[in-house]
Write an enzyme that holds these catalytic residues in place. Sequence first.
Site, PDB file in Angstrom:
ATOM      1  N   ASP A   1     -17.030  -6.911 -14.720  1.00  9.03           N
ATOM      2  CA  ASP A   1     -15.818  -6.237 -14.267  1.00  9.03           C
ATOM      3  C   ASP A   1     -14.676  -6.690 -15.158  1.00  9.03           C
ATOM      4  OD1 ASP A   1     -15.064  -4.549 -11.635  1.00  9.03           O
ATOM      5  OD2 ASP A   1     -13.337  -5.742 -12.255  1.00  9.03           O
TER       6      ASP A   1
ATOM      7  N   ARG B   1       0.823  -1.217   0.000  1.00 13.55           N
ATOM      8  CA  ARG B   1       0.000   0.000   0.000  1.00 13.55           C
ATOM      9  C   ARG B   1       0.859   1.271   0.000  1.00 13.55           C
ATOM     10  NH1 ARG B   1      -4.975  -1.511   2.404  1.00 13.55           N
ATOM     11  NH2 ARG B   1      -5.618  -3.346   1.243  1.00 13.55           N
TER      12      ARG B   1
END
Lengths: 131, 278
Positions: free
Chosen positions: B141, B34
């Site tokens: 998606d 992250r």
Amino acid sequence: MRALIVDDSRAMRRIVGRILVDAGFEILEAGDGQEALDVLAAHDGDLPVLACVDWNMPVMDGLTFITEVRKRAAWRAITLMMVTTESEQDRIVRALAAGAHEYLIKPFTGDALVEKLDLLGLTPTTVGDLV
Amino acid sequence: MSIGHDAFTFVRELVRAESAIVLEPGKEYLVESRLVPLARQSGHASVDAFVADLATRRNPSTLRLVVEALTTNETSWFRDTDPFTTLRQSVFPALAKTRSKREIRVWAAACSSGQEPYSILMTAQDTPELSGWKVDMLATDLSQEMLDRARKGEYSQLEVNRGLPATTLVRHFERAGLAWRISPALTSQVQFRELNLVRPFPPLGKFDVVFLRNVLIYFDLATKRDILRRVRQVMAPDGHLFLGAAEMTMGVDDAWERVPAGRSSVYRIREEQRTCVP
């Protein structure tokens, strides 16, 4: 707007308190259900609109506190949200049946608490500042 | 890039102080993955260097970015609330008056891990005018991994905390170990399918409602225009398109018009365009 945080963990009261202060609330605190009832009685003329309530606490647990609050007509306007590590489905059902309006399971992010406030119509003033 | 013990400890304490999230030892990979984009953006050669700099300067906006990067990846249920209120209060009742087959078709065009299509179905169930109706839901998606997650319908505690009313949780979910599993009654109503919005659509039929929210922002103007044109081709003439709050059709594809609906807006094909979709 005032909010009452009922939790025997000072750290948890601080974390929830910070999110609620950012959302525009003034904070009242209590370390157990009985102390929370005393706080409400002492603020009868200026009650909090929201109480965030832990389940497991000494002296009086959160479920008992919610049950007691719901017995008092004068306290009907208080929105009650259980904030707890108890995550079993039947616990949620019991809390809702006792009169809790919402249920937030620990751990949670600031966004999750703000979204619950939104669901409850207690829209915060500064969502963007939260973590 | 890898993250050292000191950097991990600093980030762990920061996140714990600023949210209720505890990053257990073993989550180093999560912190690292992250923070790599933030480290690169700020010109640091490693996550360790980025965190060391952060610990020294304690710049509030950077601290907040770090906490957000580690806490805000969950997609919300009923995201932004208003579109779902609009569905229940105006769009679904309007469709119920005009559709004779007691069936509506909905496309969630970037369904990610599934919260959006399931939120739409739950909203349909809460709409009295659609009682006894069939909702035919297509959820697409780009990511097969996301589609697998959505199809499985299992969500972590953190995920079900996001925007899902407690009454809805106990009504539509059941515990599955540490996770929550959405009811088969809902999962069975959704057809999940891989689809890249940038490429020509396969045959999809016509939809009464299309959710295309927070997707167009990632594309350039020409691509946005092309996608909106092709969405018109799969839209019922009186269908309703939902975009993200920061997205609009104006200046991109003016065959659409914005119609206020409750506290949000929907987009509909302009009357004069409905018979001549290119």
